[in-house]
Design a protein around this motif. Structure first.
Motif, PDB file in Angstrom:
ATOM      1  N   LEU A  53      17.335  28.465  36.427  1.00 59.64           N
ATOM      2  CA  LEU A  53      18.197  27.381  36.886  1.00 59.64           C
ATOM      3  C   LEU A  53      17.452  26.050  36.823  1.00 59.64           C
ATOM      4  N   ASN A  54      17.579  25.402  35.707  1.00 63.11           N
ATOM      5  CA  ASN A  54      16.780  24.214  35.413  1.00 63.11           C
ATOM      6  C   ASN A  54      17.261  22.988  36.184  1.00 63.11           C
ATOM      7  N   VAL A  55      17.105  23.046  37.478  1.00 55.55           N
ATOM      8  CA  VAL A  55      17.481  21.899  38.295  1.00 55.55           C
ATOM      9  C   VAL A  55      16.345  21.455  39.211  1.00 55.55           C
ATOM     10  N   SER A  56      15.215  22.169  39.172  1.00 55.22           N
ATOM     11  CA  SER A  56      14.133  21.857  40.094  1.00 55.22           C
ATOM     12  C   SER A  56      13.707  20.400  40.072  1.00 55.22           C
ATOM     13  N   PRO A  57      13.470  19.787  38.892  1.00 54.15           N
ATOM     14  CA  PRO A  57      13.054  18.381  38.910  1.00 54.15           C
ATOM     15  C   PRO A  57      14.096  17.474  39.558  1.00 54.15           C
ATOM     16  N   GLN A  58      15.379  17.722  39.231  1.00 53.99           N
ATOM     17  CA  GLN A  58      16.414  16.883  39.807  1.00 53.99           C
ATOM     18  C   GLN A  58      16.532  17.092  41.310  1.00 53.99           C
ATOM     19  N   ILE A  59      16.429  18.375  41.728  1.00 54.00           N
ATOM     20  CA  ILE A  59      16.534  18.670  43.158  1.00 54.00           C
ATOM     21  C   ILE A  59      15.377  18.044  43.926  1.00 54.00           C
TER      22      ILE A  59
ATOM     23  N   HIS B 143      18.481  23.239  52.684  1.00 58.14           N
ATOM     24  CA  HIS B 143      19.323  24.065  51.820  1.00 58.14           C
ATOM     25  C   HIS B 143      20.322  23.154  51.119  1.00 58.14           C
ATOM     26  N   MET B 144      20.446  23.342  49.807  1.00 57.48           N
ATOM     27  CA  MET B 144      21.385  22.531  49.033  1.00 57.48           C
ATOM     28  C   MET B 144      22.399  23.428  48.341  1.00 57.48           C
ATOM     29  N   LYS B 145      23.619  22.911  48.230  1.00 53.83           N
ATOM     30  CA  LYS B 145      24.708  23.670  47.625  1.00 53.83           C
ATOM     31  C   LYS B 145      25.413  22.802  46.593  1.00 53.83           C
ATOM     32  N   LYS B 146      25.865  23.433  45.519  1.00 54.47           N
ATOM     33  CA  LYS B 146      26.563  22.696  44.472  1.00 54.47           C
ATOM     34  C   LYS B 146      28.039  22.560  44.845  1.00 54.47           C
TER      35      LYS B 146
ATOM     36  N   ILE C 152      20.321  26.361  46.609  1.00 51.69           N
ATOM     37  CA  ILE C 152      18.873  26.167  46.473  1.00 51.69           C
ATOM     38  C   ILE C 152      18.277  25.971  47.862  1.00 51.69           C
ATOM     39  N   LYS C 153      17.150  26.609  48.105  1.00 48.32           N
ATOM     40  CA  LYS C 153      16.415  26.439  49.351  1.00 48.32           C
ATOM     41  C   LYS C 153      15.073  25.785  49.024  1.00 48.32           C
ATOM     42  N   ALA C 154      14.702  24.824  49.823  1.00 48.46           N
ATOM     43  CA  ALA C 154      13.452  24.116  49.587  1.00 48.46           C
ATOM     44  C   ALA C 154      12.648  24.017  50.869  1.00 48.46           C
ATOM     45  N   LYS C 155      11.335  24.191  50.746  1.00 47.77           N
ATOM     46  CA  LYS C 155      10.421  23.955  51.853  1.00 47.77           C
ATOM     47  C   LYS C 155       9.757  22.607  51.620  1.00 47.77           C
ATOM     48  N   ILE C 156       9.710  21.793  52.665  1.00 46.23           N
ATOM     49  CA  ILE C 156       9.211  20.438  52.499  1.00 46.23           C
ATOM     50  C   ILE C 156       8.203  20.091  53.583  1.00 46.23           C
TER      51      ILE C 156
ATOM     52  N   PRO D  92       7.298  11.686  51.576  1.00 42.51           N
ATOM     53  CA  PRO D  92       7.252  13.112  51.209  1.00 42.51           C
ATOM     54  C   PRO D  92       5.853  13.502  50.739  1.00 42.51           C
ATOM     55  N   LEU D  93       5.391  14.655  51.188  1.00 35.75           N
ATOM     56  CA  LEU D  93       4.094  15.174  50.751  1.00 35.75           C
ATOM     57  C   LEU D  93       4.251  16.296  49.735  1.00 35.75           C
ATOM     58  N   ASN D  94       5.105  17.249  50.057  1.00 41.06           N
ATOM     59  CA  ASN D  94       5.246  18.411  49.183  1.00 41.06           C
ATOM     60  C   ASN D  94       6.677  18.935  49.260  1.00 41.06           C
ATOM     61  N   ILE D  95       7.224  19.298  48.106  1.00 40.98           N
ATOM     62  CA  ILE D  95       8.569  19.862  48.031  1.00 40.98           C
ATOM     63  C   ILE D  95       8.503  21.097  47.140  1.00 40.98           C
ATOM     64  N   ASP D  96       8.714  22.262  47.721  1.00 45.46           N
ATOM     65  CA  ASP D  96       8.690  23.516  46.969  1.00 45.46           C
ATOM     66  C   ASP D  96      10.084  24.108  46.923  1.00 45.46           C
ATOM     67  N   ILE D  97      10.579  24.344  45.708  1.00 38.66           N
ATOM     68  CA  ILE D  97      11.857  25.024  45.545  1.00 38.66           C
ATOM     69  C   ILE D  97      11.598  26.507  45.788  1.00 38.66           C
ATOM     70  N   ASP D  98      12.125  26.991  46.896  1.00 38.92           N
ATOM     71  CA  ASP D  98      11.791  28.340  47.360  1.00 38.92           C
ATOM     72  C   ASP D  98      12.610  29.406  46.643  1.00 38.92           C
ATOM     73  N   THR D  99      13.926  29.235  46.587  1.00 40.14           N
ATOM     74  CA  THR D  99      14.778  30.202  45.905  1.00 40.14           C
ATOM     75  C   THR D  99      15.799  29.458  45.077  1.00 40.14           C
ATOM     76  N   LYS D 100      16.293  30.112  44.033  1.00 38.53           N
ATOM     77  CA  LYS D 100      17.243  29.475  43.138  1.00 38.53           C
ATOM     78  C   LYS D 100      18.317  30.474  42.738  1.00 38.53           C
TER      79      LYS D 100
END
Length: 649
Positions: free
Chosen positions: A272-278, A375-378, A349-353, A336-344
């Motif tokens: 799911l190629n959305v990590s950079p945008q997310i 948590h983000m939803k489309k 999408i779930k992210a730890k920040i 922001p220090l760190n943004i990790d896309i946890d699940t896709k």
């Protein structure tokens, strides 16, 4: 299952074999649920290997494929630096594209998808572009047009390749021009659909547009280079708007060395190629939502990143974090220090920040670090929105979302659900010859009581108020000296004290130039006679005349919800922003209570005549000449002779 859309995929092809293979594999992997795909290729290849690859694709594919021989008249030179397009070659390609359009038109296809043969697509591209219901829309891709340049999109706003958002008569400094270009570029990096002035190379065109006559023929009196410019200008002249989608960016194999990035692009698709945008969205959200300036109170900008339901939840609980920083700090900045896309997966999408809040107080600067989950939803139009978030400090203490029990500390909350009445509160000064009579005449149709402070008027404002309010319980308090221009907070506190004396059910706070839509008259009792919500937020439209409101960079009040109606809670400890200007018409912590959005709109007539605009401009320049309490850039645009206006329906 019945096929819903009949789509022709068309491409003029003169391509290197390895690049052509990637292109053909890409279009063969497009998702085709409810889509019938046919192909129309113009084989203008010079290399026999490329011709062979194209024929093999045709023989192995079950879809209808038409291959027409090209002319191969004009040379096409591609180097590792750039591509060399000669004028004759451009119009030869334009003729090829028009031939594809003509075939599409005669055979009644629902859509034509015109793609250059050096593009690699996400499998969802075609299905998604169709779902946007746009007549002409391109999927974005990014290219270094020269080896030593930065990546740029294949779309633009004006003229040949202009990406500066500005009015025709607007003069920009070089610095301001660069800022606006960067703003446009950054916007295109966020998933969404955006209106543009020109596009090409990866474009979906509807039957409607084709039947109307869009094409790539040269416009003889236009000097712009490139057939896509002539297509775009003709399309807009025919009444079509142009759009770019940035949800599933394509990959451009502009030069042979770009082949090395194809596998990485495909790997991104598989996860799911959305990590950079997310990550970009989350970064923007943290910076806008959690940064605030005690003097002007920001944070509203971040609401656009939240899902509709979560906006309501956040506004009800009103982000304890923002309230804490606004009430206790002068300025704070979220980094922001760190943004990790946890699940896709496809839609969630779930992210730890982690991030740092820098607080700049009168006692000195300090930093605090926080972590959390987002948590983000489309949602519709492929927009990714936040539908849950939680933050905590390093000690594990949750700092988002106080409950009502926390806020009232065990004291009784008033939640009467029937028989509620509305008290209108208003501060006025020298309003007799403006719209005060209209405002009050409208308001008395749905309010039960009125409290007005006249702040040292020098005209007959008080007489106007008393005349209109003669048949309704009301109180008009007259201040001998005006306080609004020098100490707004004291004036607002004075009003709140008068309100508290009456122990009202609900308080509606309007200025003397604000009028709700008529639907408020029949809706007000449904709003106030319930036990769940303690305040309502509304959108306010800056009217520039009787029927139009202003909308441009510095005039977007109607995009945000602000509190105008609140239940009075006698056991709640109200606090105020201590500022001489823009201190807020309600106490600063009122949004800690339960609240809800309301779609009834509020019209602001403070700007609706030229004389009013001039008066306000002069007042702001006098009381806030350095823009300490408001936006100086907005002040400067008040007298803009050609503002962007939209009809208020």
């Amino acid at each position: 299952m019945r096929t819903k859309y009949k789509v022709l995929i068309g491409s003029p092809i003169r391509q290197e074999p390895k690049i052509l293979k990637e292109f053909l594999q890409s279009i063969s992997e497009l998702e085709r649920d409810h889509i019938r795909m046919d192909y129309y290729f113009i084989d203008d290849n010079e290399k026999e290997q490329s011709k062979k690859i194209l024929k093999e694709f045709s023989s192995k594919n079950r879809s209808k494929i038409i291959i027409v021989e090209g002319n191969q008249k004009e040379p096409y030179i591609c180097t590792e630096d750039t591509h060399q397009w000669r004028e004759k070659l451009i119009w030869e390609v334009a003729d090829y594209k028009n031939k594809i359009i003509e075939y599409c038109k005669k055979n009644f296809y629902d859509y034509l998808f015109l793609i250059d043969s050096d593009i690699v697509l996400h499998p969802k591209t075609l299905k998604h572009l169709i779902s946007t219901k746009k007549d002409i829309i391109s999927e974005i891709f990014w290219t270094k047009w020269r080896q030593d340049s930065v990546e740029m999109p294949q779309v633009w706003l004006y003229d040949q390749y202009n990406m500066t958002e500005q009015n025709r008569d607007e003069k920009l400094t070089k610095e301001e021009g660069s800022i606006r270009i960067n703003s446009f570029i950054e916007k295109l990096k966020k998933p969404g659909i955006y209106k543009v002035g020109g596009l090409g190379a990866c474009t979906l065109i509807s039957k409607k547009a084709i039947q109307r006559g869009v094409n790539f023929r040269e416009i003889y009196n236009l000097s712009f280079w490139g057939e896509d410019r002539h297509f775009s200008i003709r399309a807009t002249a025919l009444g079509f708007q142009l759009y770019v989608d940035t949800t599933y960016p394509a990959y451009h194999i502009y030069r042979q060395s770009d082949l090395g990035g194809v596998q990485a692009y495909k790997k991104g698709i598989s996860t799911l190629n959305v990590s950079p945008q997310i990550k970009h969205l989350i970064k923007d959200f943290i910076e806008k939502y959690l940064s605030c300036d005690y003097r002007i109170v920001t944070g509203y900008e971040g609401l656009s990143y939240l899902s509709p339901l979560y906006v309501q939840k956040t506004v009800r609980q009103q982000d304890a974090m923002i309230n804490y920083f606004v009430q206790n700090k002068i300025r704070c900045t979220a980094i922001p220090l760190n943004i990790d896309i946890d699940t896709k997966d496809e839609t969630i999408i779930k992210a730890k920040i982690s991030f740092v809040i820098k607080n700049m107080t009168e006692q000195g600067d300090e930093e605090r670090q926080f972590s959390g989950n987002i948590h983000m939803k489309k949602y519709q139009n492929a927009n990714w929105l936040i539908d849950h978030m939680s933050f905590e400090n390093l000690q594990g203490k949750c700092i988002l979302g106080f409950s009502l029990a926390d806020i009232l500390q065990g004291r009784e909350r008033i939640n009467k659900s029937t028989g509620n009445k509305v008290t209108l509160s208003m501060v006025v000064r020298n309003e007799a010859n403006k719209v005060l009579d209209r405002v009050l005449s409208h308001a008395v149709q749905y309010v039960d009581n009125v409290i007005i402070i006249d702040d040292g008027s020098e005209d007959n404002t008080v007489e106007v108020c008393k005349q209109i309010l003669k048949n309704i319980p009301s109180k008009v308090v007259c201040n001998k000296h005006a306080n609004f221009s020098s100490d707004e907070t004291s004036l607002r506190k004075q009003m709140w004290a008068l309100i508290a004396e009456t122990n009202p059910d609900w308080v509606l706070c309007l200025d003397a130039d604000e009028i709700f839509e008529d639907k408020i008259i029949n809706s007000i009792h449904n709003l106030i006679n319930q036990s769940t919500f303690d305040y309502y937020t509304f959108r306010l439209y800056d009217m520039w005349d009787e029927t139009h409101y202003r909308e441009d960079t510095y005039w977007e009040a109607h995009k945000y919800y602000r509190t105008f109606l609140t239940r009075y809670q006698p056991n709640f400890e109200y606090t105020w922003y201590e500022m001489p200007h823009h201190s807020g018409r309600f106490p600063s912590n009122i949004n800690n209570l339960n609240g809800c959005y309301c779609n009834i709109r509020l019209k602001h007539y403070g700007w609706y005549t030229e004389s009013l605009r001039k008066e306000k401009y002069e007042r702001y320049m006098k009381i806030d000449p350095e823009g300490k309490y408001g936006n100086m850039n907005q002040y400067r645009t008040i007298l803009d002779p050609k503002p962007i206006l939209k009809t208020f329906y």
